[in-house]
Design a protein around this motif. Structure first.
Motif, PDB file in Angstrom:
ATOM      1  N   ASP A 140       3.026  72.288  42.822  1.00 46.77           N
ATOM      2  CA  ASP A 140       3.877  71.368  42.050  1.00 46.77           C
ATOM      3  C   ASP A 140       4.656  72.155  40.997  1.00 46.77           C
ATOM      4  N   ASP A 141       5.755  71.567  40.568  1.00 52.33           N
ATOM      5  CA  ASP A 141       6.571  72.156  39.479  1.00 52.33           C
ATOM      6  C   ASP A 141       6.904  73.613  39.761  1.00 52.33           C
ATOM      7  N   ASP A 165      10.620  72.173  40.931  1.00 55.70           N
ATOM      8  CA  ASP A 165      10.460  71.391  39.703  1.00 55.70           C
ATOM      9  C   ASP A 165      11.715  70.578  39.410  1.00 55.70           C
ATOM     10  N   GLU A 211      11.762  67.502  43.736  1.00 56.15           N
ATOM     11  CA  GLU A 211      11.384  66.262  43.046  1.00 56.15           C
ATOM     12  C   GLU A 211      12.411  65.948  41.961  1.00 56.15           C
TER      13      GLU A 211
END
Ligand code: C2E
Ligand code: MG
Ligand code: MG
Length: 760
Positions: A653-654, A676, A710
């Protein structure tokens, strides 16, 4: 005089007195023996000889008279008788003076005279014609009788002489025995004295040896020892003084003493003290000097000691106590001292405490390993220090400190205006524009800066630091890289933090937690392929708390473990429920925090929940942030491998915000990279963000990983991502995170409307 020496002298005198007494006694007794043996030789023996001759002479008279009677030869008679009479005389003479018994002498003498008279009568008778032979015979009988009467007298004389000899002998024997006894007693006394003397001499020798050793004290002393006379002149200096003189290149001993030494001596003498200590420097060395006054000897003893190393060690210790080991900057204790000095003065000036915290440093440390942190903090301290030196003129006096970790502090004791603070903060931020070098890599940092002002925000240091910290935290909460002064509402924020923690403890039991879901779409297949579960907390008062706020709190308090378990279980249950209700087989992405991932029971928990819920593992995706995986890489790989064995999916993630090393990334058994949202947000405006997104996509392709972007909010962003070859997207463009029921409706709607048709 030492006690032992006094004792030995006493014993010596005793022996002398005893010796003299013994000699006197021996002399007097010896004289007595001499006298008695002298009388024996000079008197008794001649007397005995004389008595014998007397006895012989007296006994010879009778035969001569009988011969005269027979021969009537008068001439022969007269010659012989005269000779006999002379013998009698010489026999009697020595006895006369010494024989104590005068009576005995006179009797013998008278009886001899009688014999002489009888001899005369006989001569007359024999020469008278006719010779009266009868008378002559009577006279001869008379002579025999008289002679017989003399014999006992002579025996008595012999007896007397014998008694006298015996007495003298006894006397000499007694005296001699006395002398022998005296000599024996004296010998014993001398023997005992010799033992005592031996003992004391031994002790004396030992004492003398000890004294000699003590005398060596100064000689062998490695430190200079001096003896000065009453005027301060040097009388004695030990070899160590000479060595020191040579080492320092001095000429004489007096130069070893401080320049004001004579003044010090006078002061010491004027005072009533015996000793005085002073410290002085000589040729870059520090000496400690002890002066000891010996009033009775009219002199001083001076002891010098080179304490340079001690002083340096002391200064080092002092420095260590007040400075931070790593950066060499003053520490909190020093800050406290300076603060107290400044506030103790009369100054009415305002003061500021500034706290600087490096943003996102944890990520660097985690990715580079903690060994790098030292380099980084040192480089940072150097940079800040340079800045402080440069800005001294423009911003007035300031002190820099390291408080803890990546937090530095500043104290501005002469604060004129808040504007001054703002300018300094700007300069501090500007100083971070150039990268810092760590392990041949360069890193860019930003600073979160908070300040509190004395006395406005607090009167003591603790309060001021706490308030400055609150200001820093506020800056960090809004993304960091900014400056903020403390304001009164900060306390309210801290209160809220406590409040939240208390609420969070009960949130699960009170059913305040819920999962919202946000869809993830595949760009190429144009369909919803997954869903991310995002945690929501609706408090009793119906207030929504953002996970951005409460997740760090849950992490810090450890509450993330039960909460995370609840999220995982609820998400899996939801996924299986949707599968059962015919919503399709969506991959359920669940966020996993650092503490959860590092928890030893984590892999076991995932397996257990999958088993419990019956969800096939390939429909569960665990989202782990980049900073989590870069912390303790080997352990991470082990955990990731274990998870892979469970066949769950793994995504980072990120991605792009941390500092993932490519070599590590290759070793991670992961499936997906999540670009991210901060890059996506500005991608239509910022070429840098575009470059990053493109490189992440390229990286994903080269490592055979899916890439999902995202935070996609616009069609423009979607178009660009599609153009760059991004596989999947997630964002408000499709749907905000929504409760399950809403998500179901949404999914129905998009599948009916045909996903591609509506949104593209
Ligand atoms: P994340 O995992 O990166 O989640 C994405 C965040 O971006 C979510 O915020 C989501 O609502 C938001 N978002 C999604 N699309 C868009 C968009 O188009 N525009 C904008 N501006 N935002 C978008 P949220 O739900 O507030 O969550 C924030 C973070 O909290 C998450 O970041 C995640 O790190 C953490 N988090 C959320 N739920 C959980 C959880 O159950 N466990 C753990 N450990 N962390 C969670
Ligand atoms: Mg996420
Ligand atoms: Mg994210």
């Amino acid at each position: 005089m030492s006690p032992i020496y006094r004792k030995i002298l006493g014993i010596y005198l005793l022996v002398l007195v005893l010796g003299i007494s013994l000699s006197t006694l021996i002399y007097t007794n010896g004289s007595a023996v001499f006298d008695s043996t002298g009388s024996l030789v000079e008197e008794d023996i001649p007397q005995l000889t004389a008595i014998s001759r007397l006895r012989v002479a007296i006994m010879q008279q009778k035969p001569v008279l009988y011969e005269y009677y027979a021969t009537t030869d008068r001439a022969v008679f007269l010659r012989k008788f005269e000779l006999i009479q002379r013998d009698v005389e010489t026999g009697l003479h020595p006895i006369q003076g010494v024989i104590a018994d005068k009576e005995l002498y006179e009797q013998i003498s008278k009886k001899n005279d009688w014999i002489n008279k009888l001899a005369e009568k006989l001569d007359i008778t024999l020469n008278t014609s006719p010779i009266d032979w009868d008378l002559a015979r009577e006279l001869l009988v008379e002579v025999s009788d008289t002679e017989n009467r003399i014999t006992p007298d002579i025996d008595a004389l012999v007896e007397l002489n014998h008694q006298h000899v015996q007495h003298s002998g006894m006397l000499a024997q007694d005296k001699t025995q006395l002398m022998i006894r005296l000599v024996i007693v004296f010998s014993i006394v001398i023997f005992l004295i010799a033992i005592f003397i031996g003992y004391y001499i031994n002790a004396y020798i030992a004492e003398t040896a000890e004294r000699r050793r003590l005398a060596m004290f100064a000689e062998r002393n490695p430190n200079p020892v001096l003896r000065l006379n009453w005027d301060g002149g040097v009388n004695y200096s030990n070899p160590a003084s000479q060595t020191l003189i040579e080492q320092l290149g001095l000429n004489q001993v007096a130069e070893l003493l401080p320049k004001d030494f004579s003044v010090r001596l006078q002061a010491l003498r004027a005072s009533n003290r015996d000793t005085c200590n002073l410290e002085f420097s000589l040729h870059e060395r520090v000496f400690e000097c002890l002066i000891h006054t010996l009033t009775d000897l009219h002199s001083y003893h001076v002891y010098l000691e080179d304490v340079t190393e001690n002083k340096q060690a002391q200064q080092k210790l002092l420095h260590q106590a007040y400075h931070d080991d790593l950066t060499g900057l003053p520490n909190r204790r020093r800050l406290s001292e300076i603060f107290q000095t400044v506030t103790a003065g009369d100054s009415q000036a305002n003061m500021a405490i500034i706290l600087l915290r490096v943003d996102r440093i944890k990520r660097v440390l985690e990715s580079q390993g903690y060994g790098a942190s030292d380099h980084l903090l040192r480089a940072l301290a150097e940079r800040l220090n340079e800045l402080m030196q440069d800005s001294k003129n423009s911003h007035g006096l300031s002190y820099l400190f390291r408080l803890e970790g990546a937090t530095f502090g500043m104290l501005l004791p002469e604060l004129d205006s808040a504007h001054q603070l703002g300018l300094l903060a700007e300069r501090l931020q500007a100083s971070m524009r150039d990268p810092l070098q760590v392990n041949t890599q360069e890193f860019f940092f930003t600073l979160s800066i908070g300040a509190s002002i004395y006395p406005l925000d607090g009167r003591d240091l603790e309060n001021l630091i706490r308030n400055a910290e609150a200001a820093v935290n506020r800056v960090r909460a809004t993304g960091g890289n900014a400056f903020q002064c403390y304001t009164q509402d900060m306390n309210a924020r801290a209160q809220r933090w406590l409040d939240l923690e208390n609420g969070l403890r009960r949130a699960l039991q009170r059913n305040e937690m819920a999962l919202y879901f946000q869809p993830q779409a595949s760009i190429s297949a144009a369909q919803i392929i997954g869903v991310e579960a995002l945690l929501r907390w609706r408090r009793e008062d119906q207030q929504f708390i953002s996970p951005v706020e409460f997740i760090p709190l849950a992490e810090e308090s450890g509450l993330i473990i039960p909460i995370g378990e609840w999220v995982l279980r609820t998400a899996c249950l939801q996924a299986i429920s949707w599968q059962k209700t015919g919503m399709g087989k969506l991959v359920m992405a669940v966020n996993i925090s650092a503490r959860q991932f590092q928890h030893p029971g984590f892999v076991g928990l995932v397996g257990q929940i999958l088993k419990e819920t019956g969800l096939e593992p390939q429909y569960l995706e665990l989202e782990i942030t980049e900073s989590v995986v870069m912390h303790d890489v080997e352990q991470t790989i082990a955990t990731l491998n274990a998870l892979r064995e469970l066949q769950v999916k793994l995504s980072i993630d990120d991605f792009g915000t941390g500092y993932s090393s490519l070599s590590y990334l290759k070793r991670f058994p992961i499936h997906k990279l999540k670009v991210d949202q901060s890059f996506v947000r500005n991608m239509t405006r910022d070429a840098n963000d575009v470059a990053i997104i493109k490189s992440v996509i390229a990286l994903g392709q080269s490592l055979n990983l899916q890439v999902i972007a995202e935070g996609v909010e616009t069609l423009e962003q979607l178009a660009l991502l599609k153009q760059f070859g991004c596989d999947e997207v997630q964002g408000y463009l499709y749907s905000r995170p929504v409760p399950p029921a809403e998500f179901e409706q949404w999914l129905h709607a998009v599948t009916e409307e045909s996903f591609t048709g509506t949104k593209h």
